[in-house]
Design a protein around this motif. Sequence first.
Motif, mmCIF file in Angstrom:
data_model
loop_
_atom_site.group_PDB
_atom_site.id
_atom_site.type_symbol
_atom_site.label_atom_id
_atom_site.label_comp_id
_atom_site.label_asym_id
_atom_site.label_seq_id
_atom_site.Cartn_x
_atom_site.Cartn_y
_atom_site.Cartn_z
ATOM 1 N N ALA A 55 0.933 -1.231 0.124
ATOM 2 C CA ALA A 55 -0.112 -0.202 -0.149
ATOM 3 C C ALA A 55 0.906 1.446 -0.102
ATOM 4 C CB ALA A 55 -0.870 -0.032 1.098
ATOM 5 N N ASP A 56 0.488 2.177 -0.661
ATOM 6 C CA ASP A 56 1.185 3.593 -0.762
ATOM 7 C C ASP A 56 0.659 4.488 0.322
ATOM 8 O OD1 ASP A 56 2.611 5.700 -1.438
ATOM 9 O OD2 ASP A 56 1.307 6.296 -3.348
ATOM 10 N N MET A 57 1.793 4.534 1.475
ATOM 11 C CA MET A 57 1.221 5.330 2.443
ATOM 12 C C MET A 57 2.172 6.749 2.578
ATOM 13 S SD MET A 57 1.128 2.396 5.350
ATOM 14 C CE MET A 57 2.524 1.327 5.074
ATOM 15 N N LYS A 58 2.540 7.202 1.562
ATOM 16 C CA LYS A 58 3.022 8.605 1.584
ATOM 17 C C LYS A 58 2.288 9.575 1.921
ATOM 18 C CE LYS A 58 2.613 9.418 -3.350
ATOM 19 N NZ LYS A 58 3.267 9.578 -4.861
ATOM 20 N N ASN A 59 1.126 9.735 1.907
ATOM 21 C CA ASN A 59 0.337 10.775 2.136
ATOM 22 C C ASN A 59 -0.351 10.617 3.590
ATOM 23 O OD1 ASN A 59 0.450 12.018 -0.181
ATOM 24 N ND2 ASN A 59 -1.097 10.643 -0.917
ATOM 25 N N MET A 60 0.295 9.671 4.563
ATOM 26 C CA MET A 60 -0.180 9.301 5.944
ATOM 27 C C MET A 60 0.325 10.643 6.833
ATOM 28 S SD MET A 60 1.439 6.542 8.391
ATOM 29 C CE MET A 60 0.689 5.149 7.388
ATOM 30 N N VAL A 61 -0.669 10.949 7.614
ATOM 31 C CA VAL A 61 -0.496 12.196 8.297
ATOM 32 C C VAL A 61 -0.175 11.700 9.832
ATOM 33 C CG1 VAL A 61 -1.588 14.352 9.395
ATOM 34 C CG2 VAL A 61 -1.952 13.730 6.831
ATOM 35 N N TYR A 62 -0.819 10.766 10.404
ATOM 36 C CA TYR A 62 -0.981 10.164 11.634
ATOM 37 C C TYR A 62 -0.446 8.641 11.651
ATOM 38 C CZ TYR A 62 -3.646 14.484 12.439
ATOM 39 O OH TYR A 62 -4.174 15.769 12.388
ATOM 40 N N LEU A 63 0.540 8.589 12.332
ATOM 41 C CA LEU A 63 1.048 7.076 12.650
ATOM 42 C C LEU A 63 0.924 6.767 14.273
ATOM 43 C CD1 LEU A 63 2.390 4.383 11.427
ATOM 44 C CD2 LEU A 63 4.621 5.788 11.851
ATOM 45 N N TYR A 64 -0.163 5.797 14.337
ATOM 46 C CA TYR A 64 -0.316 5.541 15.915
ATOM 47 C C TYR A 64 -0.085 4.117 15.978
ATOM 48 C CZ TYR A 64 -2.653 10.281 16.135
ATOM 49 O OH TYR A 64 -3.008 11.416 16.202
ATOM 50 N N MET A 65 1.159 3.813 16.576
ATOM 51 C CA MET A 65 1.302 2.321 16.752
ATOM 52 C C MET A 65 1.733 2.075 18.024
ATOM 53 S SD MET A 65 2.893 1.445 12.967
ATOM 54 C CE MET A 65 2.488 -0.342 13.177
ATOM 55 N N ASP A 66 1.339 2.751 19.153
ATOM 56 C CA ASP A 66 1.892 2.532 20.418
ATOM 57 C C ASP A 66 1.146 1.484 21.012
ATOM 58 O OD1 ASP A 66 -0.482 4.567 19.876
ATOM 59 O OD2 ASP A 66 -0.704 4.284 21.956
ATOM 60 N N ASN A 67 1.871 0.825 22.018
ATOM 61 C CA ASN A 67 1.227 -0.314 22.909
ATOM 62 C C ASN A 67 0.761 -1.459 22.039
ATOM 63 O OD1 ASN A 67 0.959 -1.491 25.246
ATOM 64 N ND2 ASN A 67 -0.769 -0.461 25.873
ATOM 65 N N ASN A 68 1.728 -2.107 20.889
ATOM 66 C CA ASN A 68 1.404 -2.912 20.192
ATOM 67 C C ASN A 68 2.308 -4.244 20.221
ATOM 68 O OD1 ASN A 68 -1.166 -2.632 18.610
ATOM 69 N ND2 ASN A 68 -0.177 -0.510 18.046
ATOM 70 N N ASP A 69 3.219 -4.101 21.013
ATOM 71 C CA ASP A 69 4.198 -5.184 21.086
ATOM 72 C C ASP A 69 5.030 -5.291 19.897
ATOM 73 O OD1 ASP A 69 5.387 -6.834 23.030
ATOM 74 O OD2 ASP A 69 4.072 -8.563 22.222
ATOM 75 N N LEU A 70 5.277 -4.359 19.247
ATOM 76 C CA LEU A 70 5.935 -4.247 17.834
ATOM 77 C C LEU A 70 7.522 -4.452 18.311
ATOM 78 C CD1 LEU A 70 4.526 -1.280 16.017
ATOM 79 C CD2 LEU A 70 3.917 -3.821 15.563
ATOM 80 N N SER A 71 8.308 -5.222 17.502
ATOM 81 C CA SER A 71 9.744 -5.317 17.722
ATOM 82 C C SER A 71 10.451 -5.037 16.121
ATOM 83 C CB SER A 71 10.111 -6.762 18.103
ATOM 84 O OG SER A 71 9.526 -7.449 17.139
ATOM 85 N N GLY A 72 11.619 -4.909 16.205
ATOM 86 C CA GLY A 72 12.309 -4.471 15.236
ATOM 87 C C GLY A 72 13.061 -3.116 15.151
#
Length: 95
Positions: free
Chosen positions: A1-18
């Motif tokens: 997916a093309d996300m170049k126009n994204m304004v808000y990136l909310y990925m808190d508290n998701n157990d993401l690693s890397g």
Amino acid sequence: ADMKNMVYLYMDNNDLSGSIPGSIKRLKFLKEMTLHKNKLYGTIPDAIGYLSRLTKILMNDNFLSGTIPKTLGYLPRLMEFQIDSNILSGMVPQS
């Protein structure tokens, strides 16, 4: 997916690693980025400092290491910056 126009990136508290990829610089319209309370590691990419529309960066409570990039001092609209509870060294860059 093309996300170049994204304004808000909310990925808190998701157990993401890397690590945060340098390709984040493609999100030129990003205003808010919340990545806190995950398991992110590695350094903070210099590229974040070129996202001139950023007003909020929350990356606290991860395992980020190294120094805070000087480029973060280039963010003219940054109002909120939380980076505590990581393994960072050095000073917060001045604007």
